[in-house]
Design an enzyme around this catalytic site. Structure first.
Site, PDB file in Angstrom:
ATOM      1  N   GLY A 196      29.414  42.468  35.500  1.00 50.96           N
ATOM      2  CA  GLY A 196      30.315  41.358  35.284  1.00 50.96           C
ATOM      3  C   GLY A 196      29.657  40.030  35.555  1.00 50.96           C
ATOM      4  CB  ILE A 197      30.912  36.640  35.492  1.00 53.94           C
ATOM      5  CG1 ILE A 197      30.236  35.263  35.495  1.00 53.94           C
ATOM      6  CG2 ILE A 197      32.254  36.599  36.217  1.00 53.94           C
ATOM      7  CD1 ILE A 197      31.011  34.228  34.705  1.00 53.94           C
ATOM      8  N   GLY A 198      29.018  36.628  38.046  1.00 50.94           N
ATOM      9  CA  GLY A 198      28.923  36.347  39.466  1.00 50.94           C
ATOM     10  C   GLY A 198      27.493  36.370  39.957  1.00 50.94           C
ATOM     11  CB  ILE A 238      26.159  40.671  43.047  1.00 49.39           C
ATOM     12  CG1 ILE A 238      26.353  40.311  44.528  1.00 49.39           C
ATOM     13  CG2 ILE A 238      25.554  42.076  42.916  1.00 49.39           C
ATOM     14  CD1 ILE A 238      27.251  41.259  45.299  1.00 49.39           C
ATOM     15  CD  GLU A 258      33.597  44.903  32.040  1.00 49.06           C
ATOM     16  OE1 GLU A 258      34.271  45.104  33.055  1.00 49.06           O
ATOM     17  OE2 GLU A 258      32.496  45.441  31.846  1.00 49.06           O
ATOM     18  CB  ILE A 294      37.963  43.083  48.120  1.00 45.69           C
ATOM     19  CG1 ILE A 294      38.211  42.135  46.932  1.00 45.69           C
ATOM     20  CG2 ILE A 294      38.490  42.474  49.424  1.00 45.69           C
ATOM     21  CD1 ILE A 294      39.671  41.918  46.588  1.00 45.69           C
ATOM     22  N   GLY A 344      37.441  46.443  34.328  1.00 45.80           N
ATOM     23  CA  GLY A 344      36.702  47.538  33.700  1.00 45.80           C
ATOM     24  C   GLY A 344      35.948  48.403  34.691  1.00 45.80           C
TER      25      GLY A 344
END
Length: 478
Positions: free
Chosen positions: A257-259, A261, A280, A355, A378
């Site tokens: 995903g985004i971010g 990490i 995704e 989290i 996802g």
């Protein structure tokens, strides 16, 4: 019959003529969805160009359901106009259904609580407060299942609000940065309002929509929202190194995903070869790997030589990269995230964050205690798809910094009261923090606790060991 490779109901020549005639009549008789769901099929009709306010004045009514495109394609000017018209008309009970949306969501303000109610399929920061205060709703759902809500008429939009690129010489616009569940919403909506924006990149795959399917078009060239630019922390860089050096093989297919990490992982893959992307979403960190020749997608059996995605949030560099680029295929989310499709990708390596993780391996990724934070997204789609990889080389990875900004451990004895389990303890294989890599598949509860305590922050290991003994009635052991 088949249109663009998809099977649609057969229609006799007489019925086709009758329907074609209906297409030329008033918009109220818009019946072409009865014979095709293909937004790429040109129709004998044109959109009406209006202002954003005029578009909603023509069709918005109390009790309706409005679907909004999301991520970088969030049509913010249209949603703001919708809010104004709803207020001016003293309307009530309008549902606004969406995935992650960008910028302020004016319609969720307290003063509009009787007019609009947001329904999130994946929450963003702009609606968290209204959900927490009971003025908005959230639907827990896997991304791959969202289109079913529209196709099965569980959600029936009266109006779909989207943002597209200007039409080309053939009349085709592009959904640009966000395909995801948009097509399923559009083909089941009675009215389509589109913001036509020169800043929307033209992408391919399932992104195309012929302008004749649009009812009201609004010209607005507001720049797309941008994310990124925040540097990774030392802990995130270490996580990226651990994953890149130990878990990502040459020829692997990546989902992330985004971010910080994911970007940290990508930055550590500059010496890898023949990587593929089936995700995704993907971020700006992919661009450098493409230019270096690290990402080729040449090991894929399907979509060979193509990056596959479904939606994007990034910066102008990313939007320029995907614009008119046949190397990128933007496909519907029920295909991209389909567990079986994911399992077919070579050496599928799924990297997701969360989290908190408890000592048995339960992963909370959508809430902080009882307070909803995001959604299923996802994560499970890809974690399970990688675990089921037909080549037996898949790697499902959960990555997280070991502590919060306040210094609390994210590896916990038990999840917070009310916290939701997104990825179950049976789904989890690899958990990575800056302290190391834990492999949980096939391990007992006390073995899992042992592995997770090893990758917890040193300041918390003694307390976690004590808590593990109290919970399991035995000491964690390898």
């Amino acid at each position: 019959m088949s249109v663009m490779g998809k099977v649609v109901p057969h229609v006799s020549s007489r019925n086709f003529s009758r329907i074609s005639a209906a297409l030329c009549s008033a918009k109220a008789n818009r019946t072409y969805f009865t014979y095709t769901q293909e937004l790429s099929q040109p129709l004998d009709r044109k959109p009406e160009f209006v202002t954003a306010k005029e578009a909603f004045e023509k069709c918005l009514k109390s009790g309706q359901t409005v679907y909004s495109q999301g991520a970088a394609a969030t049509p913010v000017p249209l949603l703001n106009a919708m809010t104004e018209v709803g207020k001016a008309g003293s309307m009530k009970d309008i549902k606004v259904v969406h995935m992650h949306t960008e910028k302020d969501a004016a319609y969720v303000a307290p003063e509009y609580k009787d007019i609009f109610r947001s329904v999130s399929l994946f929450m963003a920061a702009n609606v968290r407060k209204s959900v927490a205060e009971g003025r908005s709703d959230a639907i827990p759902i896997f991304l791959q299942d969202i289109p079913k809500l529209f196709h099965r008429k569980i959600i029936q939009p009266d109006i779909a609000v989207i943002q597209v690129s200007p039409p080309d010489q053939h009349g085709y616009c592009s959904l640009g940065t966000s395909v995801d569940c948009v097509r399923s919403a559009l083909v089941n909506s009675k009215t389509i309002i589109a913001q036509v924006n020169v800043n929307m990149p033209r992408t391919f795959g399932d992104a195309i929509i012929h302008m004749s399917h649009i009812d009201y078009a609004v010209s607005d060239n507001t720049p797309l929202p941008e994310h990124g630019g925040k540097g990774a922390s030392p802990e995130e860089i270490k996580i990226g190194q651990l994953i890149g050096e130990n878990l990502v093989e040459d020829g692997a297919t990546l989902q992330m995903g985004i971010g910080s990490i994911p970007d940290a992982v990508l930055s550590c893959l500059k010496n890898h070869k023949d990587l593929g992307i089936h995700s995704e979403m993907f971020s700006v960190g992919v661009i450098d790997l493409v230019r270096r020749g690290c990402v080729t997608n040449n090991k894929k059996k399907n979509h060979k030589g193509r990056i596959v995605g479904s939606f994007l949030v990034g910066n102008k560099e990313l939007y320029d990269f995907v614009d008119n680029n046949p190397f990128i295929e933007m496909l519907e989310i029920d295909y991209v995230n389909n567990t079986h499709i994911v399992s077919l990708q070579p050496t599928m390596t799924a990297i997701n964050s969360c989290i908190e993780v408890d000592l048995t391996g339960q992963v909370c990724a959508d809430s902080i205690g009882t307070r909803m934070y995001s959604g299923f997204g996802g994560q499970v789609d890809f974690i399970r798809g990688a675990a089921e990889a037909v080549d037996g080389r898949g790697k499902p990875v959960i990555a997280l910094v070991s502590t919060t900004r306040q210094g609390e451990s994210k590896i916990v004895p038990t999840l917070k009261v009310g916290a939701g389990v997104v990825t179950t303890r049976a789904h989890v294989h690899y958990v990575v923090t800056e302290q190391g890599i834990a492999y949980l598949f096939g391990k007992t509860l006390r073995q899992r606790a042992y592995e997770l305590i090893k990758i917890a922050h040193p300041d918390h290991r003694e307390a976690l060991e004590k808590a593990a003994f109290e919970r399991l009635k035995c000491m964690p052991a390898p």
